[in-house]
Design an enzyme around this catalytic site. Sequence first.
Site, PDB file in Angstrom:
ATOM      1  CG  ASP A  18     -94.145  44.831  -5.030  1.00 21.98           C
ATOM      2  OD1 ASP A  18     -93.839  45.449  -4.008  1.00 21.98           O
ATOM      3  OD2 ASP A  18     -95.188  45.259  -5.630  1.00 21.98           O
TER       4      ASP A  18
HETATM    5  C1  BGC Z   1     -95.883  47.906  -3.704  1.00 20.14           C
HETATM    6  C2  BGC Z   1     -94.489  48.757  -4.704  1.00 20.14           C
HETATM    7  C3  BGC Z   1     -93.743  49.329  -3.540  1.00 20.14           C
HETATM    8  C4  BGC Z   1     -93.452  48.370  -2.356  1.00 20.14           C
HETATM    9  C5  BGC Z   1     -92.577  49.248  -1.226  1.00 20.14           C
HETATM   10  C6  BGC Z   1     -95.681  47.409  -2.459  1.00 20.14           C
HETATM   11  O1  BGC Z   1     -96.861  47.134  -1.630  1.00 20.14           O
HETATM   12  O2  BGC Z   1     -96.661  47.238  -4.463  1.00 20.14           O
HETATM   13  O3  BGC Z   1     -95.138  49.334  -5.714  1.00 20.14           O
HETATM   14  O4  BGC Z   1     -92.562  49.745  -4.375  1.00 20.14           O
HETATM   15  O5  BGC Z   1     -94.587  48.092  -1.680  1.00 20.14           O
HETATM   16  O6  BGC Z   1     -93.260  50.003  -0.627  1.00 20.14           O
END
Ligand code: BGC
Length: 751
Positions: free
Chosen positions: A290
Amino acid sequence: MRYILFFAGLFFICLPGCQSDAQPRKTGIAQGGNDFIDSLMAEMTLEEKIGQLTLYTSGWDVTGPTLNDDYKQELVSGRVGGLFNAHTVGYARDLQRMAVEETRLGIPLLFGYDVIHGYKTIFPIPLAQACSWDLDMMRESARLSAKEAASAGLNWTFNPMVDIARDPRWGRIAEGGGEDTYLVSRIAEAKVKGYQGDDLTDPFTLLACVKHFAAYGAAQAGRDYHTVDMSERVLRETYLPPYKAAIDAGVATVMSSFNEVDGVPASGSSYLMKDILREEWGFQGFVVTDYTSINEMVPHGVVKDEKEAAALAINAGIDMDMQGGVFNQYLAQLVEEGKVPLAEIDNSVRLILQAKIDLGLFEDPYRYMDENREKETVFSTELMDHALESAKKSMVLLKNEEVNGSPLLPLSQSTRKIALIGPLADNKIDLLGTWHASGDESKVKTLLASLREAAPNADIQYVKGAGFEGDDQSGFEEAISAANAADLVIMAIGENYRQSGEAASRSQLGLPGPQQALLEKVHATGKPLVTVVMAGRPLTITWMHDNVPAILYAWHLGTQSGPAIADVLFGNYNPAGKLTITFPRNVGQIPIYYSMKNTGRPFLEEQKYTSKYLDVPNQPLYPFGHGLSYTTFSYGDVSLSQNSLDMGGSLTASVQVTNSGDREGEEVVQLYIRDLVGSVTRPVKELKGFQKISLQPGQSQTVTFTIHTDDLAFYTRDMSHKAEPGDFKVFIGTSSADTKEADFTLTDNSQ
Ligand code: BGC
């Protein structure tokens, strides 16, 4: 470009062996491309290899700090394997061209995006979709959002999110399927199949990414990014199965979560990434972190700096660094210092190149970049129709009492004067809900406009009345006089789109801002009142339940919210949604879920020293599985094919369901079991099956479920996963709290 041409040649030479026969896709190098990957990797410098493990945001829709503004420079030096938040053909094509034509080896990029419930045409939030209990519908939502996104330059979605969530304070509860392991596992399979189809080279599909591995939904006190701590038994039994289901369905990628599990942040956990994911489950795709979650292991306090974090992550089995930039910065040095084996990097590069091969990117890096296709697909009738259909299926009618001798809903076309009150009544953007990707609010028809269209003869007066924050009551007076002048009041209240989702935890779950006060004032007018609640989570609407005769929980339904709600309110569609998350009476009851344990002192009214509260009942406001229809269903007794089952066998449980009302309707028939005595305690009920049926008035149907002994397995005292002989209850009903039951015994004749 070099490797594109090389790949084309190789593909041609080995045609018979390499030909895709459109079998269900498996990720992994064994599927072909080995020679190609070997020769490509032989040409790659260490720096270029590390580049493949690096994913940067293009700068759009940033959900955290952007570490690298200069990504274009990085890109042409071959130090980027993929981009996210870079979409539309016009924008993405140029970036792909740079990767293919301006880098030394010309390796095409992955283009990722959070297509969570739609790309531009927005479907209901995932929690709402789950309430349809309609797996075909959810699969279709995923297929269509893949089709739309893949027409706009994208080839990878960061979805499905299958984190079990039992704490509605956590704003991201909106993104998943709710509290139940069995149901969310089935949804995980449906969505993976929907996004990826049978063949990833089909340019209408995307790589899916199951997230957030693992147990991100169990953040303490519902505070986002907070500590997760649970027994291995709970982890394996409740939280892990949906990720496993996605992997068994062939998901191409996995995202590691922000949180720690048992003291180790997921992005540094070889227990999660290697022992469970690779060895136990045999996952063959790649793992992306993440957003900056490798860097975040420094504040987590398990490494002293980002260099140590990079080593911990790659050695733990992480393949791609989302936005942190630490692989690019430190991995080469770490290899030189002998702290990271080159083999770790090579493994990850192989997996990522394989995903690019699977997508067909080496054959044609621009296969997702056709402006005409983009124009034809985005907001196509097919997508808009599905947005309407799925929105109708996702609503849950929580309450519908009689007013003047008949249920308040559906509304009659003869209702002359309607007051429509609330901040969601003439609103577009908030109806799209959290993570609405590139959802275009100009395509949203408001509830006000939709109601005027649905009831052309009614005089509909709209007053906003209140906002979502603060305590400004200056609109109350106008709202009250509109209510006083009307025959019926509809209030469209709830949360705005920013009040759920990531970094949107709430400690109080009432209607935000002055809306509760407005509701009470409008209610005091004594006019028949319907509330339409739009929100990203269960709200504690206990006062509303006690006072308002009709409550429709609409969640955030996306682009077609307005027409869908109007169809339900006026009875053009008979609601059939059922909750997939328990609604608490107050925050103090949280966590509250239907599959709780019995305790040694189960609640007894007449005894003080039993498990209960002094100030609130144990029962939720609305149980898991609850949802009304404009018709009624009656259930006969549960009949079992046999009362004794031997290990390895199966039995059937049947019930006759009758539409006892006067209109056609759909019912979600739910099957639960309880294992009465186990080597470890078992939940009072566990969902093991469901069927959605449609019945005409007066029509009956016998619904039959097969229960196999595998369905009765759990993690026993010694952590083996198996069923134990003993007595079981089977429950079938209309919700987890309204069932008929029967008993059987599981025997083990081999012993
Ligand atoms: C979130 C993810 C997301 C990623 C990319 C993160 O802050 O937890 O779920 O896919 O950002 O946007």
